[in-house]
Design an enzyme around this catalytic site. Structure first.
Site, mmCIF file in Angstrom:
data_model
loop_
_atom_site.group_PDB
_atom_site.id
_atom_site.type_symbol
_atom_site.label_atom_id
_atom_site.label_comp_id
_atom_site.label_asym_id
_atom_site.label_seq_id
_atom_site.Cartn_x
_atom_site.Cartn_y
_atom_site.Cartn_z
ATOM 1 N N GLY A 168 0.794 -1.180 -0.014
ATOM 2 C CA GLY A 168 0.001 0.093 0.048
ATOM 3 C C GLY A 168 0.893 1.209 0.171
ATOM 4 O O GLY A 168 0.340 2.398 -0.594
ATOM 5 N N VAL A 211 9.064 -3.003 -2.648
ATOM 6 C CA VAL A 211 10.227 -3.646 -2.046
ATOM 7 C C VAL A 211 11.170 -4.199 -3.045
ATOM 8 O O VAL A 211 10.498 -4.671 -4.011
ATOM 9 C CB VAL A 211 9.619 -4.760 -1.063
ATOM 10 C CG1 VAL A 211 10.961 -5.339 -0.353
ATOM 11 C CG2 VAL A 211 9.072 -4.007 0.007
ATOM 12 N N LYS A 247 12.810 -1.277 1.098
ATOM 13 C CA LYS A 247 11.509 -0.566 0.944
ATOM 14 C C LYS A 247 11.344 0.985 0.612
ATOM 15 O O LYS A 247 11.756 1.477 1.514
ATOM 16 C CB LYS A 247 10.453 -1.107 1.918
ATOM 17 C CG LYS A 247 9.244 -0.681 2.060
ATOM 18 C CD LYS A 247 8.381 -1.362 3.012
ATOM 19 C CE LYS A 247 6.922 -1.184 2.835
ATOM 20 N NZ LYS A 247 5.956 -1.944 3.608
ATOM 21 N N ASP A 291 0.153 -2.377 12.488
ATOM 22 C CA ASP A 291 -0.214 -2.861 11.067
ATOM 23 C C ASP A 291 0.078 -4.124 10.957
ATOM 24 O O ASP A 291 0.451 -4.744 9.791
ATOM 25 C CB ASP A 291 0.621 -1.877 9.915
ATOM 26 C CG ASP A 291 -0.096 -1.989 8.794
ATOM 27 O OD1 ASP A 291 -1.334 -2.348 8.694
ATOM 28 O OD2 ASP A 291 0.592 -1.652 7.685
#
Ligand SMILES: Nc1ncnc2c1ncn2[C@@H]1O[C@H](COP(=O)(O)OP(=O)(O)OP(=O)(O)O)[C@@H](O)[C@H]1O
Length: 386
Positions: free
Chosen positions: A19, A23, A38, A250
């Site tokens: 989102g 990467v 990333k 998350d």
């Protein structure tokens, strides 16, 4: 086209996109060590102050060292966008690892594919049915639901459980399956040209068989063994980061990877915190975190502690045991309402032969009130290990 260089890291290939960014597999030019970089291209471009904050926050993460927590080596800013450099994991996300349990692909004997050669699609492209990914669905939903909502699901794409496939089969495939069912036709002769409206009992029988096949798959001992072992390792990782005063914020299946030695790595901790300001919103008013896995208190923007991660762990466990999420509303506001007010259906009502012990743990993790959940990852570990 991926960039050739990100700071001192030579980009070799793209491993995947989520989102907030992409990467890359890369090589540290100074040491030749392989790493994963990333690049947070969906995050707001950083001003100097934010870049300093990023560096400060990642100083803490760089000090973390635990076998189940991905190592963070470095952070930087590339063309205004932050990037972080991590240990490169040759492995699979948790969902793919479980999907492959018991097959050759999932054996630890070398057929465990690297992210590049992986046979299955990324978690986020798994469909809940009908062919569209949940991420796409929800991104569309979030647009429909746009208005003043602080949620931008395209920024933190949702993921749907890969197991949740059967009952959404389209009319055509249901018909084909119904035709194959070896049962007396209770509805008289069926005209193959009629596209829908199969006699109810026959459709129900097909649906029941699909559901049975699906739960048999979910309950395979090899898969359940892997699930339990992976969950125990996630608990160890959570206990470690919580012990360092961090909350992941998350937690979701794509943030859990399993390597060739079946060692689990928790990824992306701290990222949500960096992207959020203290109120849980990014600079442009988006809420940070993956909506589907968020605890009630996170949705409400309340202060978070370790128990918010335990709730997210409950959502993951629920999905992986039942093949569907505890709440499945298609718009953010409806999902929000379910998370705050609705009790999830009992796992054992969906998966009749599911593991009762794991189901009990999942339901306790999913309690609305943090005080009613397990209070620590260690407690969850104990309950899983019983
Ligand atoms: N350290 C790593 N080593 C190897 N592969 C990785 C690593 N980090 C991420 N990946 C791969 O890259 C893919 C994309 O990762 P990314 O973190 O961008 O996406 P995500 O976790 O699905 O979404 P989000 O960023 O929204 O949390 C992952 O699914 C994983 O396959």
């Amino acid at each position: 086209m991926p960039p050739k260089l990100i700071g001192p890291y030579r980009v070799m290939e793209t491993l995947g996109s989520g989102g907030v960014g992409t990467v890359y597999r890369a090589l540290d030019r100074r040491t030749n060590d392989p790493v994963a970089v990333k690049l947070l291209s969906a995050a707001p471009a950083l001003d100097t102050r934010a870049a300093r904050r990023l560096a400060r926050e990642y100083e803490t993460l760089a000090d973390l060292a635990h076998p189940n927590v991905v190592r963070v080596f470095d952070v930087g800013v590339f063309q205004g966008y932050p990037y972080l450099v991590m240990e490169l994991i040759e492995g699979l996300t948790l969902r793919n690892y479980l999907d492959l349990a018991g097959t050759d692909m999932g054996s630890p004997s070398g057929s465990f594919s690297s992210p590049r050669s992986r046979a299955l699609p990324e978690d986020d492209s798994d469909s809940w049915g009908g062919g569209d990914s949940a991420a796409e669905d929800d991104a569309e939903d979030s647009n429909e639901d746009a208005g003043p909502s602080p949620f931008d699901l395209s920024a933190f794409a949702e993921e749907g459980p890969s197991e949740d496939v059967g009952v959404h089969a389209g009319a055509a495939s249901l018909r084909a399956l119904a035709d194959a069912v070896d049962e007396p036709d209770t509805g008289g002769s069926m005209d193959i040209d009629v596209p829908v409206n199969l006699p109810d009992p026959k459709v129900q029988l097909v649906e029941r068989r699909i559901q049975e096949a699906r739960t048999d798959e979910l309950n395979r001992p090899e898969r359940l063994g892997r699930l339990k072992d992976a969950m125990l390792q996630v608990c160890e990782a959570l206990a470690y980061i919580h012990g360092h005063g961090l909350v992941h914020r998350d937690l979701k299946p794509s943030n859990i990877m399993v390597d060739e030695d079946r060692q689990v790595r928790l990824m992306d901790f701290g990222l949500a915190k960096f992207l959020a300001d203290d109120g849980g919103l990014t600079g442009d008013g988006r809420m940070v975190g993956t909506f589907r896995y968020m605890s009630p208190e996170q949705i409400l923007g309340e202060p978070l502690d370790a128990r918010a991660d335990l709730y997210s762990l409950g959502v993951i466990l629920y999905e992986l045991l039942s093949g569907r999420p505890p709440f499945d509303a298609k718009t953010p506001s409806a999902l929000w309402q379910q998370v705050l007010e609705v009790e999830p259906a009992p796992i054992l009502a969906i998966n009749l032969k599911g593991d009762p012990q794991l189901a009990r743990v999942a339901h306790r993790l999913l309690r609305k009130e943090p005080d009613d959940r397990f209070q620590t990852a260690e407690e969850v570990y104990e309950a899983l290990a019983e």
